[in-house]
Design a protein around this motif. Structure first.
Motif, PDB file in Angstrom:
ATOM      1  N   ILE A  13      20.488 -40.139  -9.740  1.00 47.46           N
ATOM      2  CA  ILE A  13      20.725 -40.125 -11.189  1.00 47.46           C
ATOM      3  C   ILE A  13      22.202 -39.888 -11.476  1.00 47.46           C
ATOM      4  N   ARG A  14      22.776 -38.903 -10.833  1.00 44.41           N
ATOM      5  CA  ARG A  14      24.188 -38.583 -11.082  1.00 44.41           C
ATOM      6  C   ARG A  14      25.100 -39.741 -10.690  1.00 44.41           C
ATOM      7  N   ALA A  15      24.675 -40.545  -9.702  1.00 49.43           N
ATOM      8  CA  ALA A  15      25.466 -41.691  -9.242  1.00 49.43           C
ATOM      9  C   ALA A  15      25.240 -42.940 -10.086  1.00 49.43           C
ATOM     10  N   GLY A  16      24.422 -42.826 -11.137  1.00 47.97           N
ATOM     11  CA  GLY A  16      24.202 -43.963 -12.010  1.00 47.97           C
ATOM     12  C   GLY A  16      23.085 -44.879 -11.566  1.00 47.97           C
ATOM     13  N   ARG A  17      22.242 -44.398 -10.649  1.00 50.32           N
ATOM     14  CA  ARG A  17      21.104 -45.186 -10.196  1.00 50.32           C
ATOM     15  C   ARG A  17      19.815 -44.655 -10.823  1.00 50.32           C
ATOM     16  N   LEU A  18      18.697 -45.331 -10.554  1.00 53.84           N
ATOM     17  CA  LEU A  18      17.413 -44.996 -11.162  1.00 53.84           C
ATOM     18  C   LEU A  18      16.513 -44.268 -10.169  1.00 53.84           C
ATOM     19  N   ALA A  19      15.801 -43.270 -10.658  1.00 57.09           N
ATOM     20  CA  ALA A  19      14.854 -42.535  -9.831  1.00 57.09           C
ATOM     21  C   ALA A  19      13.591 -42.264 -10.631  1.00 57.09           C
ATOM     22  N   ALA A  20      12.439 -42.510 -10.016  1.00 57.94           N
ATOM     23  CA  ALA A  20      11.147 -42.172 -10.624  1.00 57.94           C
ATOM     24  C   ALA A  20      10.779 -40.750 -10.227  1.00 57.94           C
ATOM     25  N   PHE A  21      10.083 -40.046 -11.140  1.00 54.59           N
ATOM     26  CA  PHE A  21       9.755 -38.649 -10.874  1.00 54.59           C
ATOM     27  C   PHE A  21       8.437 -38.291 -11.552  1.00 54.59           C
ATOM     28  N   PRO A  22       7.684 -37.344 -10.984  1.00 55.67           N
ATOM     29  CA  PRO A  22       6.411 -36.953 -11.584  1.00 55.67           C
ATOM     30  C   PRO A  22       6.612 -35.991 -12.747  1.00 55.67           C
ATOM     31  N   THR A  23       5.721 -36.092 -13.728  1.00 56.13           N
ATOM     32  CA  THR A  23       5.630 -35.079 -14.778  1.00 56.13           C
ATOM     33  C   THR A  23       4.164 -34.686 -14.889  1.00 56.13           C
ATOM     34  N   GLU A  24       3.843 -33.822 -15.841  1.00 58.09           N
ATOM     35  CA  GLU A  24       2.451 -33.432 -16.020  1.00 58.09           C
ATOM     36  C   GLU A  24       1.624 -34.522 -16.688  1.00 58.09           C
ATOM     37  N   THR A  25       2.295 -35.546 -17.244  1.00 57.33           N
ATOM     38  CA  THR A  25       1.579 -36.615 -17.948  1.00 57.33           C
ATOM     39  C   THR A  25       1.469 -37.853 -17.057  1.00 57.33           C
ATOM     40  N   VAL A  26       2.568 -38.591 -16.894  1.00 58.74           N
ATOM     41  CA  VAL A  26       2.625 -39.738 -15.985  1.00 58.74           C
ATOM     42  C   VAL A  26       3.973 -39.684 -15.273  1.00 58.74           C
ATOM     43  N   TYR A  27       4.194 -40.575 -14.324  1.00 58.85           N
ATOM     44  CA  TYR A  27       5.494 -40.658 -13.661  1.00 58.85           C
ATOM     45  C   TYR A  27       6.500 -41.308 -14.599  1.00 58.85           C
ATOM     46  N   GLY A  28       7.726 -40.766 -14.607  1.00 55.93           N
ATOM     47  CA  GLY A  28       8.791 -41.312 -15.425  1.00 55.93           C
ATOM     48  C   GLY A  28       9.819 -42.039 -14.583  1.00 55.93           C
ATOM     49  N   LEU A  29      10.559 -42.955 -15.222  1.00 51.86           N
ATOM     50  CA  LEU A  29      11.656 -43.673 -14.564  1.00 51.86           C
ATOM     51  C   LEU A  29      12.949 -43.249 -15.226  1.00 51.86           C
ATOM     52  N   GLY A  30      13.752 -42.464 -14.493  1.00 50.78           N
ATOM     53  CA  GLY A  30      14.887 -41.798 -15.099  1.00 50.78           C
ATOM     54  C   GLY A  30      16.230 -42.436 -14.830  1.00 50.78           C
ATOM     55  N   ALA A  31      17.120 -42.261 -15.822  1.00 48.03           N
ATOM     56  CA  ALA A  31      18.537 -42.611 -15.705  1.00 48.03           C
ATOM     57  C   ALA A  31      19.332 -41.574 -16.470  1.00 48.03           C
ATOM     58  N   ASP A  32      20.587 -41.373 -16.073  1.00 49.93           N
ATOM     59  CA  ASP A  32      21.478 -40.476 -16.812  1.00 49.93           C
ATOM     60  C   ASP A  32      21.631 -41.014 -18.232  1.00 49.93           C
ATOM     61  N   ALA A  33      21.224 -40.222 -19.211  1.00 47.05           N
ATOM     62  CA  ALA A  33      21.249 -40.680 -20.606  1.00 47.05           C
ATOM     63  C   ALA A  33      22.653 -40.974 -21.103  1.00 47.05           C
ATOM     64  N   PHE A  34      23.677 -40.464 -20.410  1.00 46.56           N
ATOM     65  CA  PHE A  34      25.056 -40.677 -20.845  1.00 46.56           C
ATOM     66  C   PHE A  34      25.781 -41.735 -20.019  1.00 46.56           C
ATOM     67  N   GLN A  35      25.026 -42.484 -19.213  1.00 42.11           N
ATOM     68  CA  GLN A  35      25.581 -43.636 -18.497  1.00 42.11           C
ATOM     69  C   GLN A  35      24.886 -44.892 -19.016  1.00 42.11           C
ATOM     70  N   PRO A  36      25.477 -45.576 -20.006  1.00 41.96           N
ATOM     71  CA  PRO A  36      24.803 -46.724 -20.631  1.00 41.96           C
ATOM     72  C   PRO A  36      24.376 -47.804 -19.659  1.00 41.96           C
ATOM     73  N   ASP A  37      25.184 -48.078 -18.634  1.00 38.10           N
ATOM     74  CA  ASP A  37      24.806 -49.115 -17.671  1.00 38.10           C
ATOM     75  C   ASP A  37      23.531 -48.726 -16.930  1.00 38.10           C
ATOM     76  N   ALA A  38      23.398 -47.442 -16.610  1.00 35.66           N
ATOM     77  CA  ALA A  38      22.195 -46.977 -15.930  1.00 35.66           C
ATOM     78  C   ALA A  38      20.975 -47.098 -16.845  1.00 35.66           C
ATOM     79  N   VAL A  39      21.160 -46.752 -18.127  1.00 37.76           N
ATOM     80  CA  VAL A  39      20.057 -46.864 -19.078  1.00 37.76           C
ATOM     81  C   VAL A  39      19.642 -48.324 -19.237  1.00 37.76           C
ATOM     82  N   GLU A  40      20.602 -49.228 -19.309  1.00 37.33           N
ATOM     83  CA  GLU A  40      20.277 -50.653 -19.399  1.00 37.33           C
ATOM     84  C   GLU A  40      19.510 -51.114 -18.169  1.00 37.33           C
ATOM     85  N   ALA A  41      19.798 -50.519 -17.018  1.00 35.75           N
ATOM     86  CA  ALA A  41      19.087 -50.878 -15.787  1.00 35.75           C
ATOM     87  C   ALA A  41      17.615 -50.474 -15.853  1.00 35.75           C
ATOM     88  N   VAL A  42      17.301 -49.417 -16.613  1.00 38.33           N
ATOM     89  CA  VAL A  42      15.898 -49.038 -16.814  1.00 38.33           C
ATOM     90  C   VAL A  42      15.143 -50.163 -17.505  1.00 38.33           C
TER      91      VAL A  42
END
Length: 312
Positions: A13-42
Motif C-alpha cells: 500500500i505504501r509503495a502505491g500498489r494494491l492489497a486485499a485484506f480481510p474485514t469483519e464483513t467481506v474482503y476489501g481491496l485497498g489502495a493509499d487514499a492519497f495516491q490517485p494513481d493507486a486509487v485509479e488502479a483499484v
C-alpha cells in the motif's frame, strides 16, 4: 503474492500498489487514499465504474480528520456506538482527499473496521486506505481469500490471508449529511440499532438511479453470480431441474437440485450467501432460487443483496 503478514501487505500500500485484506464483513481491496494513481488502479483491477465512490478505511477515530472536513454530530454518535465495526458514515470530505476516491462527490464514506487483522494492516499502512470489496465488479462479494484469488489473481500485488469473514454482508452505510440521517445501504448494523442511537433514521427503498451514487452498492448491479438468481417468497416457488440450485430457511420442494443450502437462521444465511453463489458458479448452475427472509434486522440487508443479485 499471498501473505499472512499485515506488515508485508501494508508495504505494498505504501509503495502505491494494491492489497486485499480481510474485514469483519467481506474482503476489501485497498489502495493509499492519497495516491490517485493507486486509487485509479483499484477501479481498473475490479472493472469498476468510475462513478462508484470508494469507502475510506481508517485504523482508528483519531485519523478521521485526515479525510473529513467536518464530522456531523450524527456521525460522531454512530462511530462512538458502532466503531470499530461494520458502520460507514457519509460525511463532508476533506479538500485534500483526491476526488477519484469519492467519484467527484463532496462527501466521503469513512469506516473503522473491527477485524483484528484489518486493524493491524491499517495501522501498518499509516495512511487512510480507500477500499471497495475485493472482487470483480458485479460479482459476489468475497468472504474468503480464495474468492479474492478467483477474481483478482494477477491483477493486484498482494492478498492478506485471513479466516472466512464473520458477517458476510457489507457495512451499513448512513448518510450523515442528511437531516435526518438516511440509510443508503443496509448492512451488518441493523436499522433498528441505528434508531436506538439516533432516534429518527430514514430508510429509502431505492436511491434514484439517475443520480450520482453517494454509496457503493446502490446504483450498479452487484453481488451477482453467473447463474440467474430468482428471489422467491415461498420455497415451493423454486423449480428443480438440472443445473438449478436453492438457498433458503425453508426446505426446498421435492426434486433434484445441483446445490442446496439451508442456513440455520438469517445470520447464517447472510454469512453464507456469497460463498453459496460462488459454489453455484463452480458447479455450473444456470438458475438459483433464493428465498426472501423477514424484512427486519439483518434481513433487510440480506434481501437487498438477493434483489440486487437478481437484477438484470
Amino acid at each position: 503474492m499471498l501473505t499472512r503478514s499485515p506488515d508485508e501487505a501494508a508495504a505494498h500500500i505504501r509503495a502505491g500498489r494494491l492489497a486485499a485484506f480481510p474485514t469483519e464483513t467481506v474482503y476489501g481491496l485497498g489502495a493509499d487514499a492519497f495516491q490517485p494513481d493507486a486509487v485509479e488502479a483499484v477501479f481498473a483491477a475490479k472493472g469498476r465504474p468510475a462513478d462508484n465512490p470508494l469507502i475510506v478505511h481508517l485504523a482508528d477515530a483519531g485519523r478521521v480528520d485526515q479525510v473529513v472536513a467536518t464530522l456531523p454530530a450524527s456521525a460522531d454518535r454512530l462511530l462512538d456506538a458502532f466503531a470499530p465495526g461494520p458502520i460507514t458514515c457519509i460525511v463532508p470530505r476533506h479538500p485534500d482527499l483526491p476526488s477519484v476516491v469519492t467519484a467527484g462527490l463532496d462527501t466521503v464514506g469513512v469506516r473503522i473496521p473491527g477485524h483484528a487483522t484489518a486493524q493491524a494492516f491499517l495501522r501498518a499502512c499509516a495512511t487512510p486506505v480507500a477500499a471497495p470489496s475485493a472482487n470483480r465488479s458485479g460479482r459476489p462479494s468475497p468472504t474468503t481469500w480464495q474468492a479474492v484469488q478467483e477474481d483478482l489473481d494477477g491483477r493486484i500485488a498482494c492478498i492478506l490471508q485471513g479466516d472466512p469473514t464473520e458477517a458476510g454482508v457489507e457495512s451499513t452505510v448512513v448518510d450523515c449529511t442528511a437531516d435526518p440521517p438516511a440509510v443508503l445501504r443496509p448492512g451488518a448494523v441493523p436499522v433498528e440499532a441505528l434508531r436506538a442511537v439516533l432516534g429518527t433514521v430514514e430508510f429509502p427503498e431505492e436511491e434514484a438511479s439517475d443520480d450520482a451514487p453517494r454509496s457503493p452498492g446502490t446504483k450498479h448491479r452487484h453481488y451477482a453470480p453467473a447463474a440467474r438468481v430468482h428471489v422467491v417468497q415461498e420455497s415451493s416457488e423454486a423449480e428443480s431441474g438440472e443445473g438449478t440450485a436453492y438457498i433458503g430457511l425453508d426446505p426446498p420442494p421435492a426434486g433434484d437440485f445441483a446445490v442446496v443450502r439451508r442456513p440455520a437462521d438469517v445470520e447464517a444465511y447472510a454469512h453464507e450467501v456469497f460463498a453459496f453463489f460462488r459454489e453455484c458458479d463452480r458447479a455450473g448452475c444456470a438458475d438459483i432460487y433464493a428465498q426472501r427472509v423477514p424484512p427486519e434486522g439483518l434481513g433487510r440487508a440480506l434481501n437487498d443483496r438477493l434483489e440486487r443479485a437478481a437484477a438484470r
